[in-house]
Scaffold this motif. Structure first.
Motif, PDB file in Angstrom:
ATOM      1  N   PHE A   8      59.994  23.544 -58.495  1.00 16.12           N
ATOM      2  CA  PHE A   8      59.259  24.296 -59.037  1.00 16.12           C
ATOM      3  C   PHE A   8      59.230  24.304 -60.818  1.00 16.12           C
ATOM      4  O   PHE A   8      60.430  24.420 -61.317  1.00 16.12           O
ATOM      5  CB  PHE A   8      59.208  25.624 -58.759  1.00 16.12           C
ATOM      6  CG  PHE A   8      58.881  25.981 -57.595  1.00 16.12           C
ATOM      7  CD1 PHE A   8      59.577  25.583 -56.286  1.00 16.12           C
ATOM      8  CD2 PHE A   8      57.397  26.616 -57.101  1.00 16.12           C
ATOM      9  CE1 PHE A   8      59.390  25.932 -55.064  1.00 16.12           C
ATOM     10  CE2 PHE A   8      57.275  26.824 -55.687  1.00 16.12           C
ATOM     11  CZ  PHE A   8      58.117  26.361 -54.692  1.00 16.12           C
ATOM     12  N   ASP A   9      58.111  24.070 -61.638  1.00 17.20           N
ATOM     13  CA  ASP A   9      58.108  24.086 -62.835  1.00 17.20           C
ATOM     14  C   ASP A   9      58.196  25.709 -63.064  1.00 17.20           C
ATOM     15  O   ASP A   9      57.829  26.521 -62.077  1.00 17.20           O
ATOM     16  CB  ASP A   9      56.766  23.666 -63.483  1.00 17.20           C
ATOM     17  CG  ASP A   9      56.431  24.098 -64.816  1.00 17.20           C
ATOM     18  OD1 ASP A   9      57.405  23.839 -65.535  1.00 17.20           O
ATOM     19  OD2 ASP A   9      55.460  24.590 -65.149  1.00 17.20           O
ATOM     20  N   LEU A  10      58.509  26.259 -64.197  1.00 12.45           N
ATOM     21  CA  LEU A  10      58.301  27.718 -64.382  1.00 12.45           C
ATOM     22  C   LEU A  10      57.091  28.237 -64.996  1.00 12.45           C
ATOM     23  O   LEU A  10      56.222  28.972 -64.199  1.00 12.45           O
ATOM     24  CB  LEU A  10      59.495  28.053 -65.174  1.00 12.45           C
ATOM     25  CG  LEU A  10      59.853  29.534 -65.483  1.00 12.45           C
ATOM     26  CD1 LEU A  10      60.131  30.353 -64.234  1.00 12.45           C
ATOM     27  CD2 LEU A  10      60.993  29.865 -66.479  1.00 12.45           C
ATOM     28  N   ASP A  11      56.919  28.193 -66.049  1.00 12.52           N
ATOM     29  CA  ASP A  11      55.875  28.813 -67.239  1.00 12.52           C
ATOM     30  C   ASP A  11      54.518  27.988 -66.417  1.00 12.52           C
ATOM     31  O   ASP A  11      54.134  26.924 -66.518  1.00 12.52           O
ATOM     32  CB  ASP A  11      55.918  28.391 -68.729  1.00 12.52           C
ATOM     33  CG  ASP A  11      57.075  29.044 -69.041  1.00 12.52           C
ATOM     34  OD1 ASP A  11      57.211  30.101 -68.948  1.00 12.52           O
ATOM     35  OD2 ASP A  11      57.757  28.157 -69.912  1.00 12.52           O
ATOM     36  N   GLY A  12      53.602  29.002 -65.882  1.00  9.06           N
ATOM     37  CA  GLY A  12      52.308  28.478 -65.769  1.00  9.06           C
ATOM     38  C   GLY A  12      52.271  28.221 -64.003  1.00  9.06           C
ATOM     39  O   GLY A  12      51.265  27.917 -63.492  1.00  9.06           O
ATOM     40  N   VAL A  13      53.287  28.087 -63.417  1.00  4.81           N
ATOM     41  CA  VAL A  13      53.435  27.874 -61.979  1.00  4.81           C
ATOM     42  C   VAL A  13      54.009  28.994 -61.274  1.00  4.81           C
ATOM     43  O   VAL A  13      53.326  29.521 -60.240  1.00  4.81           O
ATOM     44  CB  VAL A  13      54.551  26.652 -61.675  1.00  4.81           C
ATOM     45  CG1 VAL A  13      54.738  26.367 -60.306  1.00  4.81           C
ATOM     46  CG2 VAL A  13      53.616  25.362 -62.142  1.00  4.81           C
ATOM     47  N   PHE A 168      56.016  21.089 -58.209  1.00  2.00           N
ATOM     48  CA  PHE A 168      54.832  21.699 -58.547  1.00  2.00           C
ATOM     49  C   PHE A 168      54.877  22.072 -60.014  1.00  2.00           C
ATOM     50  O   PHE A 168      55.850  22.600 -60.548  1.00  2.00           O
ATOM     51  CB  PHE A 168      54.791  23.202 -57.652  1.00  2.00           C
ATOM     52  CG  PHE A 168      54.969  23.174 -56.341  1.00  2.00           C
ATOM     53  CD1 PHE A 168      53.993  22.711 -55.569  1.00  2.00           C
ATOM     54  CD2 PHE A 168      56.407  23.224 -55.648  1.00  2.00           C
ATOM     55  CE1 PHE A 168      54.237  22.530 -54.409  1.00  2.00           C
ATOM     56  CE2 PHE A 168      56.321  23.289 -54.453  1.00  2.00           C
ATOM     57  CZ  PHE A 168      55.173  23.086 -53.707  1.00  2.00           C
ATOM     58  N   GLU A 169      53.758  21.742 -60.626  1.00  4.94           N
ATOM     59  CA  GLU A 169      53.636  21.630 -62.050  1.00  4.94           C
ATOM     60  C   GLU A 169      52.003  22.102 -62.629  1.00  4.94           C
ATOM     61  O   GLU A 169      51.168  21.662 -61.878  1.00  4.94           O
ATOM     62  CB  GLU A 169      53.699  20.403 -62.397  1.00  4.94           C
ATOM     63  CG  GLU A 169      54.846  19.810 -63.335  1.00  4.94           C
ATOM     64  CD  GLU A 169      55.224  20.632 -64.687  1.00  4.94           C
ATOM     65  OE1 GLU A 169      54.171  21.066 -65.156  1.00  4.94           O
ATOM     66  OE2 GLU A 169      56.312  20.601 -65.035  1.00  4.94           O
ATOM     67  N   ASP A 170      51.999  22.744 -63.647  1.00  7.60           N
ATOM     68  CA  ASP A 170      50.778  23.038 -64.151  1.00  7.60           C
ATOM     69  C   ASP A 170      50.522  22.322 -65.588  1.00  7.60           C
ATOM     70  O   ASP A 170      49.460  22.569 -66.140  1.00  7.60           O
ATOM     71  CB  ASP A 170      50.719  24.637 -64.553  1.00  7.60           C
ATOM     72  CG  ASP A 170      51.743  24.994 -65.852  1.00  7.60           C
ATOM     73  OD1 ASP A 170      52.740  24.332 -65.981  1.00  7.60           O
ATOM     74  OD2 ASP A 170      51.173  25.403 -66.713  1.00  7.60           O
ATOM     75  N   SER A 171      51.342  21.369 -65.952  1.00  3.97           N
ATOM     76  CA  SER A 171      51.130  20.411 -67.202  1.00  3.97           C
ATOM     77  C   SER A 171      50.946  19.034 -66.921  1.00  3.97           C
ATOM     78  O   SER A 171      51.242  18.601 -66.013  1.00  3.97           O
ATOM     79  CB  SER A 171      52.190  20.855 -68.120  1.00  3.97           C
ATOM     80  OG  SER A 171      53.369  20.207 -67.642  1.00  3.97           O
TER      81      SER A 171
HETATM   82 MG    MG Z   1      54.430  24.650 -66.978  1.00  2.00          MG
END
Ligand code: MG
Ligand code: B16
Length: 218
Positions: A8-13, A168-171
């Motif tokens: 897992f990514d952290l910020d935004g995920v 899992f990523e938001d970027s």
């Molecule tokens: Mg992120």
């Protein structure tokens, strides 16, 4: 069935901190008279603090000394941390906890793969650090996303081959990093932005546990 790693990514995920990064950067951009929009901010997601500042300065065509850069980097982090003072479980994004819980019930290996140097205190404040079998953050890597170092290191710590890792990523940078690493990239966010991801979900509320089951069995 090979052992899998769920990274897992952290910020935004996991947590809704992407908005705080944006607020802190926007404050600096405003002080420098640089127009910095949410669209510009997409290029900063998943990117290190130092590189983020360079991108903003490039945007404003500003050449600054290292002394000034250091001052802005400190200011950005102080502002960012001030937004996190009262952070608790309520900042965890919808649907994340049930997925973490499900993975634990299924005895799956879970890692964090974040560019942030503030990752550990955030996981502690939100009370979810115990879910993670491995944590790789901005303090552990030298190359920022889209370089795959952060995810490769996480998979290595879990003793899982890259092709058996699910990220899992938001970027955009993070999706590219996962793809370069030969991992399964799962975008969390808008399809128009994260179209390079193998799978895309608007957020974890849209992800059924059957998707996780499929990833475990693949
Ligand atoms: Mg992120
Ligand atoms: P810090 P992630 C990234 O975290 C953020 O997306 C990015 O906006 C930020 O600049 C970077 O962490 C560094 O964060 O300033 O806290 O060290 O998305 O990779 O979890």
């Amino acid at each position: 069935m090979n052992k899998k790693a769920f990274i897992f990514d952290l910020d935004g995920v996991i947590v809704d901190t992407a908005k705080y990064h944006f607020m802190a950067w926007q404050k600096i951009a405003q002080e420098l008279g640089i127009e910095f929009t949410p669209e510009h901010n997409e290029d900063l997601k998943g990117v290190s603090r130092v590189r983020s500042l360079d991108i903003i300065l490039e945007l404003g065509k500003i050449n600054a000394s290292q002394e000034y850069k250091n001052k802005w980097l400190i200011q950005k982090n102080e502002d960012y941390l001030s937004y996190l003072v009262n952070m608790d479980q309520s900042e965890i994004l919808p649907g994340v906890l049930p997925i973490l819980q499900f993975l634990k019930e299924k005895n799956q290996a879970i890692a964090l793969g974040s560019a942030s140097k503030n990752a550990r205190p955030i996981l502690e404040k939100t009370g979810i650090i115990h879910y993670f079998d491995a944590i790789v953050d901005g303090n552990d890597v030298t190359k920022a996303k889209p370089d795959p170092e952060v995810f490769l290191e996480a998979a290595k710590l879990l003793n899982v081959a890259p092709e058996n890792a699910i990220v899992f990523e938001d970027s955009i940078a993070g999706i590219q990093a996962a793809n370069v690493a030969n991992m399964t990239s799962v975008g969390i966010g808008e399809e128009t932005i994260l179209y390079e991801a193998k799978y895309i979900f608007k957020n974890f509320m849209y992800m059924d546990t059957s998707f996780i089951e499929t990833m475990i069995k693949k």
